[in-house]
Design an enzyme around this catalytic site. Structure first.
Site, PDB file in Angstrom:
ATOM      1  N   LYS A   1       0.668  -1.188  -0.018  1.00  0.00           N
ATOM      2  CA  LYS A   1      -0.100  -0.321   0.084  1.00  0.00           C
ATOM      3  C   LYS A   1       0.705   1.505   0.474  1.00  0.00           C
ATOM      4  O   LYS A   1       1.826   0.921   0.732  1.00  0.00           O
ATOM      5  CB  LYS A   1      -1.368   0.105   1.556  1.00  0.00           C
ATOM      6  CG  LYS A   1      -1.958  -1.403   1.474  1.00  0.00           C
ATOM      7  CD  LYS A   1      -3.172  -1.572   0.205  1.00  0.00           C
ATOM      8  CE  LYS A   1      -3.863  -1.848   0.184  1.00  0.00           C
ATOM      9  NZ  LYS A   1      -3.864  -3.773  -0.601  1.00  0.00           N
ATOM     10  N   ASP A   2       0.718   2.269  -0.646  1.00  0.00           N
ATOM     11  CA  ASP A   2       1.225   3.161  -0.799  1.00  0.00           C
ATOM     12  C   ASP A   2       1.630   4.726   0.102  1.00  0.00           C
ATOM     13  O   ASP A   2       0.543   3.757   1.555  1.00  0.00           O
ATOM     14  CB  ASP A   2       0.353   4.230  -1.648  1.00  0.00           C
ATOM     15  CG  ASP A   2       0.116   3.971  -3.236  1.00  0.00           C
ATOM     16  OD1 ASP A   2       1.742   3.603  -3.144  1.00  0.00           O
ATOM     17  OD2 ASP A   2      -0.625   4.192  -3.555  1.00  0.00           O
ATOM     18  N   LYS A   3       2.045   4.965   0.862  1.00  0.00           N
ATOM     19  CA  LYS A   3       2.795   5.858   1.796  1.00  0.00           C
ATOM     20  C   LYS A   3       1.620   7.095   1.926  1.00  0.00           C
ATOM     21  O   LYS A   3       1.201   6.707   3.235  1.00  0.00           O
ATOM     22  CB  LYS A   3       3.892   6.498   1.540  1.00  0.00           C
ATOM     23  CG  LYS A   3       4.506   7.420   3.215  1.00  0.00           C
ATOM     24  CD  LYS A   3       5.774   7.381   2.884  1.00  0.00           C
ATOM     25  CE  LYS A   3       6.903   9.002   4.218  1.00  0.00           C
ATOM     26  NZ  LYS A   3       7.520   9.078   4.166  1.00  0.00           N
TER      27      LYS A   3
END
Length: 340
Positions: free
Chosen positions: A52-54
């Site tokens: 998952k993206d930051k």
């Protein structure tokens, strides 16, 4: 907000502890590292279905052996919250997810733009969307694919295996995006020109152009394409074009693009010619990469939207298959805002 949709229900028993976590402004790797430091398990002992993206808030499922459960009972982190716990017989593996459910709120949206966004979502729900890799795949400077190609060429060394694979996958993503752009160009030309002009522009036989124009979807299917049951199932060569077009129209199958590498299915016939135009530059490196197929055209599920005019908010919910990017959907919707 991104909520992970697991591929299967967890059994509630077994030797693996399943943590449903919510994290904010952290990558999956950073969250795993924080959990590792808290309980003493090594990072490689944790399982997760996808990265998952930051940016923003996301939820996902993380697994670790239940021997470490006690040390996580009092786990506290300013950017991570353990929402719930259960158990399962197996460790979560990469790819073990159905997709992701997104919630996006756009601010300062007036009534006119809200109508455009609504129309855009309705169109995407009906027609589907090109399943490009998002900009995140290529790094902040957009040059990860260059580093990947240099590694394959032997011009660059990367000691960390995880980063080496990451850069190489960015190069595979770059090739995929180029191929997909080329396939979309076909649709644009077919929509913009008459039969003879399109045949000349595409360098296709006139009969091929006429047949392609009969297809209902913008994304055109060729005999020899590698199709895939949607949203899950097996890949297969598109041989009976008439029946496969009907299934594509009904969202039962989709067409895939190639993540270049060895041990992966290739297109055949005319579709392979279109594939080779883009991928020939990588033919010397195929043995160094693990190939796969990726949905080229995907479909929105469970679409909901609301314009809160008083606050100036436009809120939307939708679900995407694994590996698809919400940023691609937002880019498609941006086109609607620019339309007069």
């Amino acid at each position: 907000m991104v909520n992970e949709l697991p591929l299967y229900e967890f059994s509630g028993e077994g030797e693996h502890l399943i943590l449903h976590i919510r994290k904010k402004d952290m990558t999956t790797w950073q969250a795993v590292q924080a959990l590792s430091e808290a309980c003493g398990a090594k990072s490689r002992d944790f399982g997760y279905a996808g990265l998952k993206d930051k940016d923003g808030m996301t939820t996902q499922y993380i697994s670790v052996h239940k021997n470490f459960e006690k040390k996580l009972e009092n786990f506290s982190h300013e950017n991570i919250k353990i929402i719930s716990k259960t158990y399962h017989n197996n460790k979560i593996r990469v790819g073990h997810l159905k997709g992701n459910r997104f919630f996006i709120r756009l601010k300062r949206v007036d009534r006119i733009d809200a109508q455009k966004l609504q129309n855009g979502l309705v169109t995407l729900k009906k027609e589907g969307f090109p399943n490009f890799f998002g900009y995140q795949r290529f790094g902040r400077n957009g040059d990860n694919f260059i580093l990947g190609k240099e590694i394959l060429e032997g011009k660059r060394r990367e000691r960390k295996k995880k980063m080496k694979n990451f850069y190489i996958s960015a190069y595979q993503s770059y090739l995929f995006n180029n191929w997909l752009s080329n396939r979309l160009k076909i649709g644009h030309i077919l929509n913009s020109f008459d039969d003879k002009e399109a045949a000349k522009a595409l360098d296709f036989p006139l009969e091929t152009v006429k047949e392609l124009k009969k297809q209902k979807r913008f994304f055109k299917v060729f005999k020899g394409d590698v199709a895939h049951h949607y949203p899950a199932g097996k890949a297969f060569i598109c041989e009976d074009l008439e029946s496969e077009l009907e299934r594509f129209e009904n969202e039962e199958i989709t067409i895939t693009g190639w993540l270049a590498g060895s041990r992966s299915m290739r297109c055949e016939e005319f579709a392979k010619k279109l594939e080779d135009e883009i991928y020939n530059e990588a033919k010397e490196y195929l043995s160094q990469m693990n190939g796969a197929r990726r949905f080229a055209w995907a479909f929105l599920r469970d679409v909901e939207f609301e314009h809160k005019e008083e606050q100036g908010w436009f809120e939307m919910h939708f679900s995407l298959p694994k590996g698809s990017y919400a940023t691609v959907i937002l880019e498609e919707l941006t086109h609607q805002l620019k339309m007069v």
